[in-house]
Write an enzyme that holds these catalytic residues in place. Structure first.
Site, PDB file in Angstrom:
ATOM      1  N   ARG A  47     -28.626  10.931  16.562  1.00 53.00           N
ATOM      2  CA  ARG A  47     -29.427  11.771  17.433  1.00 53.00           C
ATOM      3  C   ARG A  47     -30.610  10.950  17.895  1.00 53.00           C
ATOM      4  NH1 ARG A  47     -32.007  17.330  15.116  1.00 53.00           N
ATOM      5  NH2 ARG A  47     -33.417  15.798  14.257  1.00 53.00           N
ATOM      6  N   TYR A  97     -28.676  51.385  27.732  1.00 54.11           N
ATOM      7  CA  TYR A  97     -27.747  50.791  28.708  1.00 54.11           C
ATOM      8  C   TYR A  97     -26.304  50.867  28.217  1.00 54.11           C
ATOM      9  CZ  TYR A  97     -31.414  48.489  31.493  1.00 54.11           C
ATOM     10  OH  TYR A  97     -32.470  48.210  32.315  1.00 54.11           O
ATOM     11  N   MET A 105     -34.306  44.427  27.336  1.00 57.98           N
ATOM     12  CA  MET A 105     -35.206  43.274  27.456  1.00 57.98           C
ATOM     13  C   MET A 105     -36.527  43.513  26.723  1.00 57.98           C
ATOM     14  SD  MET A 105     -36.707  41.543  30.919  1.00 57.98           S
ATOM     15  CE  MET A 105     -35.095  41.189  31.608  1.00 57.98           C
ATOM     16  N   LYS A 124     -43.665  21.643  14.499  1.00 58.30           N
ATOM     17  CA  LYS A 124     -43.165  21.605  15.880  1.00 58.30           C
ATOM     18  C   LYS A 124     -42.809  23.019  16.348  1.00 58.30           C
ATOM     19  CE  LYS A 124     -38.682  20.536  13.922  1.00 58.30           C
ATOM     20  NZ  LYS A 124     -37.798  19.474  13.448  1.00 58.30           N
TER      21      LYS A 124
END
Ligand code: PLP
Length: 364
Positions: A148, A264, A312, A54
Site C-alpha cells: 500500500r 419511505y 437522510m 487521523k
C-alpha cells in the site's frame, strides 16, 4: 437580490455565533478514552504508546482527543495529511511529536517545512524531495506486505536512506486482528530491517498488533481504533470501553394506526395502533441506511426499535412502551461497535469515521 452580511460576523462560523445547539449530539466519554489508553499502555510495557488521530480522531474530534491523551502522557500522534496536521499542530505541547503518514507531495513541501510535524516518507521520490529541501527529522515507512504505502522491501536500496535523520522507522500490519501467517512474516521482515537501518525508534503495532504480544511492540505502538472503543482484537473484549454515543432529539411524536405505514417505501406497516417518535438522525449523519428496521434507540432501560427506512436526516422509532417521551426529549442510539458492525456489514472504523458534521460533539 442582495445579501446583507454583518462584517462583524465574517470569519466566525455562523452557527457558533448564534450559539446554535444541534438536535444531534455525540457524547464522548473522556474517562473511557483515558481508560482505553491506559489499558493499551500497560500492554505496551516498555514501549511507548502513541495515538492515531487521523480522520478527525476517527470522527471524535482530533484536537480534543489529542489534548486528552497528551494530558495522560501520550507523546506521539499520527495523522494522514498535512491538512490534518495543520488542524492540530498548534495544540502540540513540549516534546510531543506529530507524524504525517502520507508523507510529502510537492504541494505539501511549503507547509511541511514550516510545520513541527514530521513526514513519514514512503517512496524514493518523497525521500529525494525531503533530502533536497534539507527537511530535518522524518519517519520512514517500510512496506512489509501490505503493498500500500511505504518502501518496498524487495527493491529497497539502503543507500537511499543515507543522510536522513530518521526518528521512527515503521511498518504496518496487514491482518493483526486475526491469526494470519503474515503477522509472523511481517514481524520477521521488520525485525531484520530494524537491525540494518539506524533510527531513533522502531514501530510496528496498531491496536490489534499491541494485543499480539511483546515481540510486536518494538519502541512505539500506534493504536487508533481501540482508543476509541473499537474491539480491534478479541483481547479488547471486556477491557476496552465505548467512548462515543450518538444522541438524537425527538422532533415529533405520533400515533400510527394498524394498517398504516411508516417512512419511505412503506416498508413498515403497523399491525396495531402504536406510538412512534421521529428523531433527528439519518444516513447523512453516518447512521447507515441498512439499519432500517434493525437499529435500536435507548432510553434508560427501554430498547426502542427503529422502524421503517432510515432517511437522510430522520429515523422513526417505536415508543409505544414509553408514553412519557415527548417532543424535545433525547434518546441514545445503540452504537455498540462490534454488534453494529455485525448488523451492518460495515467495519468499526467506518461506523466511527462516518459520524458526520451535524453532531455537537461534547466530552463528559
Ligand atoms: C490507521 C493506522 C494506525 C492505527 O490503526 P488501528 O487499527 O486503528 O489501531 C496505525 N498505523 C498506521 C500506519 C495507520 O495508518
Amino acid at each position: 437580490m442582495h445579501q446583507v452580511v454583518d462584517p462583524d460576523l465574517m470569519g466566525i462560523p455562523p452557527l457558533m455565533n448564534l450559539n446554535y445547539q444541534s438536535p444531534l449530539r455525540l457524547r464522548l466519554d473522556r474517562a473511557a478514552l483515558l481508560s482505553n489508553y491506559r489499558w493499551l499502555g500497560e500492554r505496551c510495557g516498555q514501549a511507548a504508546c502513541g495515538a492515531a488521530i487521523k480522520a478527525n480522531g476517527y470522527g471524535l474530534g482530533a484536537r480534543e482527543v489529542m489534548a486528552h491523551l497528551a494530558g495522560a502522557g501520550c507523546r506521539d500522534f499520527f495523522v494522514a495529511t498535512w491538512a490534518e496536521a495543520l488542524d492540530v499542530q498548534d495544540g502540540l505541547g513540549e516534546a510531543v511529536g506529530l507524524s504525517v503518514l502520507h508523507g510529502v507531495r510537492p504541494e505539501d513541501m511549503r507547509i511541511a517545512l514550516a510545520s513541527p510535524a514530521r513526514p513519514v516518507l514512503n517512496s524514493a521520490e518523497q525521500i529525494a524531495r525531503w533530502k533536497e529541501a534539507g527537511g530535518g527529522p522524518c519517519d520512514v515507512m517500510i512496506d512489509t506486505g501490505m503493498n500500500r504505502l511505504g518502501l518496498s522491501l524487495s527493491d529497497l536500496d539502503f543507500s537511499l536512506l543515507d543522510g536522513l535523520e530518521i526518528d521512527t522507522l515503521m511498518s504496518h500490519l496487514v491482518a493483526a486482528e486475526e491469526e494470519h501467517y503474515l503477522n509472523d512474516v511481517q514481524l520477521m521482515l521488520f525485525g531484520d530491517i530494524a537491525r540494518r537501518v539506524t533510527a531513533k525508534r522502531y514501530s510496528l503495532a496498531n491496536s490489534a498488533g499491541i494485543c499480539r504480544g511483546e515481540k510486536f511492540l518494538f519502541d512505539l505502538a500506534r493504536p487508533g481504533l481501540a482508543l476509541y472503543g473499537g474491539i480491534a482484537h478479541p483481547e479488547c473484549e471486556g477491557n476496552i470501553r465505548p467512548v462515543a454515543t450518538p444522541q438524537a432529539e425527538i422532533l415529533q411524536r405520533r400515533t400510527v394506526r394498524g394498517g398504516e405505514s411508516v417512512g419511505y417505501g412503506a416498508t413498515f406497516v403497523a399491525d396495531r395502533t402504536m406510538e412512534t417518535a421521529t428523531i433527528n438522525l439519518g444516513y447523512a449523519d453516518g447512521y447507515a441506511r441498512i439499519l432500517s428496521g434493525a437499529g435500536t434507540a435507548l432510553k434508560d432501560e427501554a430498547r426502542l426499535p427503529v422502524i421503517g427506512r432510515v432517511s437522510m436526516d430522520l429515523v422513526t422509532i417505536d415508543v409505544t412502551e414509553r408514553p412519557d417521551l415527548k417532543e424535545g426529549d433525547w434518546v441514545d442510539i445503540d452504537y455498540d461497535l462490534s454488534f453494529t458492525a455485525l448488523l451492518t456489514g460495515l467495519s468499526q472504523y467506518e461506523l466511527l469515521t462516518g459520524l458526520g458534521q451535524r453532531f455537537d460533539r461534547y466530552w463528559v
